[in-house]
Design an enzyme around this catalytic site. Structure first.
Site, PDB file in Angstrom:
ATOM      1  N   THR A 179     -65.886  84.269 -40.617  1.00 53.41           N
ATOM      2  CA  THR A 179     -66.095  85.450 -40.231  1.00 53.41           C
ATOM      3  C   THR A 179     -66.085  85.858 -41.892  1.00 53.41           C
ATOM      4  OG1 THR A 179     -63.316  85.446 -40.691  1.00 53.41           O
ATOM      5  CG2 THR A 179     -63.840  85.265 -38.836  1.00 53.41           C
ATOM      6  N   THR A 216     -65.870  91.130 -35.703  1.00 59.83           N
ATOM      7  CA  THR A 216     -67.216  91.256 -37.098  1.00 59.83           C
ATOM      8  C   THR A 216     -68.482  91.329 -35.682  1.00 59.83           C
ATOM      9  OG1 THR A 216     -67.619  88.880 -35.447  1.00 59.83           O
ATOM     10  CG2 THR A 216     -66.884  88.798 -37.880  1.00 59.83           C
ATOM     11  N   ASP A 232     -60.835  84.148 -29.190  1.00 61.73           N
ATOM     12  CA  ASP A 232     -61.175  84.742 -27.703  1.00 61.73           C
ATOM     13  C   ASP A 232     -60.454  84.927 -26.784  1.00 61.73           C
ATOM     14  OD1 ASP A 232     -61.007  86.369 -30.656  1.00 61.73           O
ATOM     15  OD2 ASP A 232     -64.279  85.687 -29.514  1.00 61.73           O
ATOM     16  N   GLU A 233     -59.681  83.606 -26.448  1.00 64.71           N
ATOM     17  CA  GLU A 233     -59.314  83.401 -24.853  1.00 64.71           C
ATOM     18  C   GLU A 233     -58.488  84.634 -23.968  1.00 64.71           C
ATOM     19  OE1 GLU A 233     -58.325  81.651 -27.069  1.00 64.71           O
ATOM     20  OE2 GLU A 233     -59.311  79.706 -27.515  1.00 64.71           O
ATOM     21  N   GLY A 248     -55.825  86.217 -15.250  1.00 63.84           N
ATOM     22  CA  GLY A 248     -56.032  87.389 -15.936  1.00 63.84           C
ATOM     23  C   GLY A 248     -57.006  88.083 -15.319  1.00 63.84           C
ATOM     24  N   LYS A 263     -55.663  85.860 -26.067  1.00 61.35           N
ATOM     25  CA  LYS A 263     -54.101  85.688 -26.541  1.00 61.35           C
ATOM     26  C   LYS A 263     -53.461  86.983 -26.452  1.00 61.35           C
ATOM     27  CE  LYS A 263     -56.049  84.157 -29.834  1.00 61.35           C
ATOM     28  NZ  LYS A 263     -57.588  83.162 -29.201  1.00 61.35           N
ATOM     29  N   GLN A 315     -56.780  81.842 -33.803  1.00 61.42           N
ATOM     30  CA  GLN A 315     -58.221  80.708 -33.626  1.00 61.42           C
ATOM     31  C   GLN A 315     -57.781  80.415 -32.562  1.00 61.42           C
ATOM     32  OE1 GLN A 315     -57.506  81.094 -36.658  1.00 61.42           O
ATOM     33  NE2 GLN A 315     -58.797  83.105 -36.421  1.00 61.42           N
ATOM     34  N   GLY A 330     -58.493  88.604 -33.815  1.00 62.09           N
ATOM     35  CA  GLY A 330     -58.926  89.943 -33.186  1.00 62.09           C
ATOM     36  C   GLY A 330     -58.165  90.053 -31.719  1.00 62.09           C
ATOM     37  N   HIS A 331     -57.239  89.807 -32.091  1.00 65.83           N
ATOM     38  CA  HIS A 331     -56.650  89.929 -30.809  1.00 65.83           C
ATOM     39  C   HIS A 331     -56.145  91.275 -29.599  1.00 65.83           C
ATOM     40  CE1 HIS A 331     -53.636  85.900 -31.771  1.00 65.83           C
ATOM     41  NE2 HIS A 331     -55.682  86.431 -32.577  1.00 65.83           N
TER      42      HIS A 331
HETATM   43  P1  GDP Z   1     -57.870  87.073 -27.985  1.00 65.83           P
HETATM   44  O1  GDP Z   1     -58.248  86.384 -29.513  1.00 65.83           O
HETATM   45  O2  GDP Z   1     -57.156  85.875 -27.843  1.00 65.83           O
HETATM   46  O3  GDP Z   1     -56.506  87.738 -28.386  1.00 65.83           O
HETATM   47  O4  GDP Z   1     -59.249  87.363 -27.507  1.00 65.83           O
HETATM   48  P2  GDP Z   1     -59.697  88.707 -27.624  1.00 65.83           P
HETATM   49  O5  GDP Z   1     -59.025  89.999 -27.971  1.00 65.83           O
HETATM   50  O6  GDP Z   1     -60.582  88.451 -29.131  1.00 65.83           O
HETATM   51  O7  GDP Z   1     -60.772  88.618 -26.335  1.00 65.83           O
HETATM   52  C1  GDP Z   1     -60.193  87.949 -25.489  1.00 65.83           C
HETATM   53  C2  GDP Z   1     -61.231  89.823 -24.887  1.00 65.83           C
HETATM   54  O8  GDP Z   1     -61.152  89.850 -23.034  1.00 65.83           O
HETATM   55  C3  GDP Z   1     -60.188  91.775 -25.006  1.00 65.83           C
HETATM   56  O9  GDP Z   1     -61.534  92.689 -24.842  1.00 65.83           O
HETATM   57  C4  GDP Z   1     -59.144  91.943 -23.842  1.00 65.83           C
HETATM   58  O10 GDP Z   1     -59.502  93.244 -24.017  1.00 65.83           O
HETATM   59  C5  GDP Z   1     -59.937  90.949 -22.598  1.00 65.83           C
HETATM   60  N1  GDP Z   1     -59.253  90.324 -21.196  1.00 65.83           N
HETATM   61  C6  GDP Z   1     -58.245  89.975 -21.945  1.00 65.83           C
HETATM   62  N2  GDP Z   1     -57.659  89.632 -20.400  1.00 65.83           N
HETATM   63  C7  GDP Z   1     -58.674  89.514 -19.859  1.00 65.83           C
HETATM   64  C8  GDP Z   1     -59.113  89.592 -18.785  1.00 65.83           C
HETATM   65  O11 GDP Z   1     -58.339  89.137 -17.316  1.00 65.83           O
HETATM   66  N3  GDP Z   1     -60.122  90.324 -17.931  1.00 65.83           N
HETATM   67  C9  GDP Z   1     -61.072  90.829 -18.791  1.00 65.83           C
HETATM   68  N4  GDP Z   1     -62.703  91.773 -17.716  1.00 65.83           N
HETATM   69  N5  GDP Z   1     -60.896  91.259 -19.754  1.00 65.83           N
HETATM   70  C10 GDP Z   1     -59.803  90.687 -20.619  1.00 65.83           C
HETATM   71  P1  IMO Z   2     -58.709  84.860 -32.732  1.00 67.94           P
HETATM   72  O1  IMO Z   2     -58.022  84.986 -32.774  1.00 67.94           O
HETATM   73  C1  IMO Z   2     -62.971  83.561 -32.643  1.00 67.94           C
HETATM   74  C2  IMO Z   2     -64.391  80.498 -35.776  1.00 67.94           C
HETATM   75  C3  IMO Z   2     -65.871  81.510 -36.445  1.00 67.94           C
HETATM   76  C4  IMO Z   2     -66.491  80.800 -37.062  1.00 67.94           C
HETATM   77  C5  IMO Z   2     -65.139  79.458 -37.210  1.00 67.94           C
HETATM   78  C6  IMO Z   2     -64.434  79.418 -39.285  1.00 67.94           C
HETATM   79  O2  IMO Z   2     -59.259  85.988 -32.559  1.00 67.94           O
HETATM   80  O3  IMO Z   2     -59.449  84.132 -31.683  1.00 67.94           O
HETATM   81  P2  IMO Z   2     -63.472  81.825 -40.497  1.00 67.94           P
HETATM   82  O4  IMO Z   2     -63.099  82.368 -40.696  1.00 67.94           O
HETATM   83  O5  IMO Z   2     -61.893  81.463 -39.504  1.00 67.94           O
HETATM   84  O6  IMO Z   2     -63.167  80.743 -41.478  1.00 67.94           O
HETATM   85  O7  IMO Z   2     -64.662  80.617 -39.099  1.00 67.94           O
HETATM   86  O8  IMO Z   2     -63.698  79.900 -36.544  1.00 67.94           O
HETATM   87  N1  IMO Z   2     -62.987  81.810 -35.209  1.00 67.94           N
HETATM   88  C7  IMO Z   2     -63.495  82.752 -34.604  1.00 67.94           C
HETATM   89  N2  IMO Z   2     -63.172  82.542 -33.126  1.00 67.94           N
HETATM   90  N3  IMO Z   2     -62.512  84.144 -31.851  1.00 67.94           N
HETATM   91  C8  IMO Z   2     -61.402  83.756 -33.606  1.00 67.94           C
HETATM   92  O9  IMO Z   2     -60.216  84.032 -33.753  1.00 67.94           O
HETATM   93  C9  IMO Z   2     -61.780  83.121 -34.495  1.00 67.94           C
HETATM   94  N4  IMO Z   2     -61.566  83.098 -36.286  1.00 67.94           N
HETATM   95  C10 IMO Z   2     -62.308  82.246 -36.640  1.00 67.94           C
HETATM   96  O10 IMO Z   2     -66.536  82.788 -36.102  1.00 67.94           O
HETATM   97  O11 IMO Z   2     -67.188  79.871 -36.147  1.00 67.94           O
HETATM   98 MG    MG Z   3     -59.936  87.433 -31.089  1.00 66.54          MG
END
Ligand code: GDP
Ligand code: IMO
Ligand code: MG
Length: 439
Positions: A141, A314, A26-27, A426, A29, A237, A53-54
């Protein structure tokens, strides 16, 4: 202008760029992939499944992509689901329908015939195993990811291409279902799953929708590289959720690290030129497992609330803590990171002072890298340095010249600690909320 192109091409072949999560997921990506895709031709997802979840925010619209590569919002991009991904067909169909309903053209999507299928028993076994583990549960998940990759390794998995041949699909399923039903009945006291019911869904409902998109993803990716097109490999991930390099067993069951981009898309390492690690300006983790810089005080709550740190898939509250340079140094090594895209710096606007973990103290010794032995990692005490906050809203800043001095110092300090440059910062979720960074 932030440009995606690295050094010039090698003999007609433009090497690929990898986007990899450098922490625990969830960085951002999805946001970075979408941003870079403006100058790409193809975006390939190389591992994971609908556990990802991107999020991409464009023109006020928010998209939460799970299986479809995050470049899909551009009409010029060919999105590819690579062989390393595990595909739950119903989720994919629903995701595609949802995108179509919002006017996104997904007709160019290619799905690898070698990608493995997530079957109903995988999802059920994931849920049951988590329940069985009780306090020791991983916090998956519950999407069936682990059981699907386990079957792939055990060589009893069904692949996307099997859905194209009714006889083969039925034969394979018949064999494997006997074993799964015995497990469900005897170990978990559950009702058996019905062969015909699964065939009706997978062959009758899903296959006709999926079949036109199934192709030779390896051939398609190589043709793109050979014809000088720009290919981005999108990880799901992250590094410390990697099955081999992460905080096992609190990991996912695939290889998100940059090396996984090769095996999961079918290209050799020589075809990769640029590897960008995506990291938050702090750290979050969802699910169980070690997290040395986790904050249990008000600072943690501020990070969660300001960063909206609730799972994209989730809805779970994410754990939050300070930036961890020791972990990040390890991520640089594990992925050969060239640079870091540092997201969510704006979330730190609220702090007067900020902590950065520069090393750990483990059993009286200073460690610059996480100790390999997990019991030691559990005992690691972060050594923090304090930096000044900036106390102004960064969300509208788009040029490094307009960034407050303290924010620049914070970013430069992280880069110096970690040993690779931060190329992008960002400052908000939208596509245009970023700063091309130079110290
Ligand atoms: P991913 O799984 O690595 O694609 O990241 P996620 O989408 O799960 O979680 C990142 C969250 O941070 C999302 O809600 C994005 O909309 C948000 N986001 C991404 N970059 C930034 C940023 O630079 N600032 C803020 N405030 N939110 C951001
Ligand atoms: P994105 O791509 C954050 C975590 C789950 C759990 C572990 C194993 O959005 O960054 P799994 O269902 O894969 O067997 O769960 O990995 N996990 C994530 N945490 N972002 C994700 O994806 C994740 N996908 C799995 O919470 O700890
Ligand atoms: Mg994510």
């Amino acid at each position: 202008m932030y440009s995606i192109r690295g050094p010039a091409d090698k003999g007609g072949i433009l090497p690929a760029t990898v986007v990899v999560g450098a922490q625990w997921g969830d960085e951002g990506k999805g946001k970075l992939t979408d941003l870079l895709a403006g100058e790409m031709d193809m975006v390939v997802r190389y591992q994971g499944g609908h556990n990802a979840g991107h999020t991409v925010v464009v023109g006020g619209m928010r998209f939460a992509l799970q299986l479809v590569p995050s470049g899909v919002l551009y009409p010029h991009i060919t999105p590819v689901i690579g062989n390393g991904v595990v595909v739950e067909p119903l989720s994919l169909i629903e995701e595609l329908d949802g995108l179509a309903a919002r006017g996104i053209d997904t007709s160019k999507l290619v799905i690898s015939g070698n990608a493995h299928l997530i079957m109903p028993y995988h999802q059920e076994i994931d849920r049951l195993t988590e329940r069985y583990l009780g306090k020791a549960s991983l916090g998956t998940t519950k999407r069936g990811i682990g059981p699907a990759y386990a079957d792939k390794a055990a060589r009893v998995g069904l692949r996307v291409q099997d859905m194209l041949d009714e006889k083969i699909f039925r034969q394979k399923l018949d064999l494997v279902l006997k074993e799964k039903n015995a497990l469900l009945a005897k170990a978990y006291n559950r009702l058996p799953l019905d062969l015909d019911g699964i065939c009706d869904k997978y062959l009758g409902e899903y296959a006709p929708k999926i079949a036109p998109m199934v192709g030779d993803s390896v051939g398609i990716v190589h043709e793109a590289l050979e014809s000088g097109r720009n290919v981005l490999l999108e990880g799901a991930q992250a590094t410390f959720l990697d099955l081999d390099q992460g905080t096992y067993p609190f990991v996912t069951s695939s290889n998100p690290v940059a090396g996984g981009a090769c095996t999961g898309s079918g290209i050799g390492p020589k075809h990769v030129e640029r590897i960008i690690g995506v990291a938050k300006a702090y750290v979050t983790r969802v699910g169980a497992g070690p997290f040395p810089t986790e904050c249990f005080d008000d600072a943690g709550d501020v990070l969660v609330e300001r960063g909206h740190e609730y799972g994209t898939v989730t809805g779970r509250r994410r754990r939050a803590g300070w930036f961890d340079a020791a972990m990040m140094r390890q991520a640089v090594r594990l992925n050969s990171l060239d640079e870091i895209a540092l997201t969510k710096l704006d979330v730190l606007d609220a702090f007067d002072s900020l902590k950065v973990c520069v090393a750990y103290e483990v059993d009286g010794e200073k460690c610059l890298y996480p100790p390999y032995h997990q019991s030691k990692l559990h005992r690691a005490i972060p050594i923090y340095e304090n930096l000044n906050g900036w106390g102004v809203d960064l969300s509208k800043v788009t040029r490094v010249e307009d960034m407050p001095k303290e924010a620049c110092e914070y970013v430069s300090f992280l880069a110096e600690q970690v040993g690779v440059p931060v190329s992008l910062v960002g400052v908000g979720p939208a596509r245009d909320q970023f700063v091309a960074f130079r110290p």
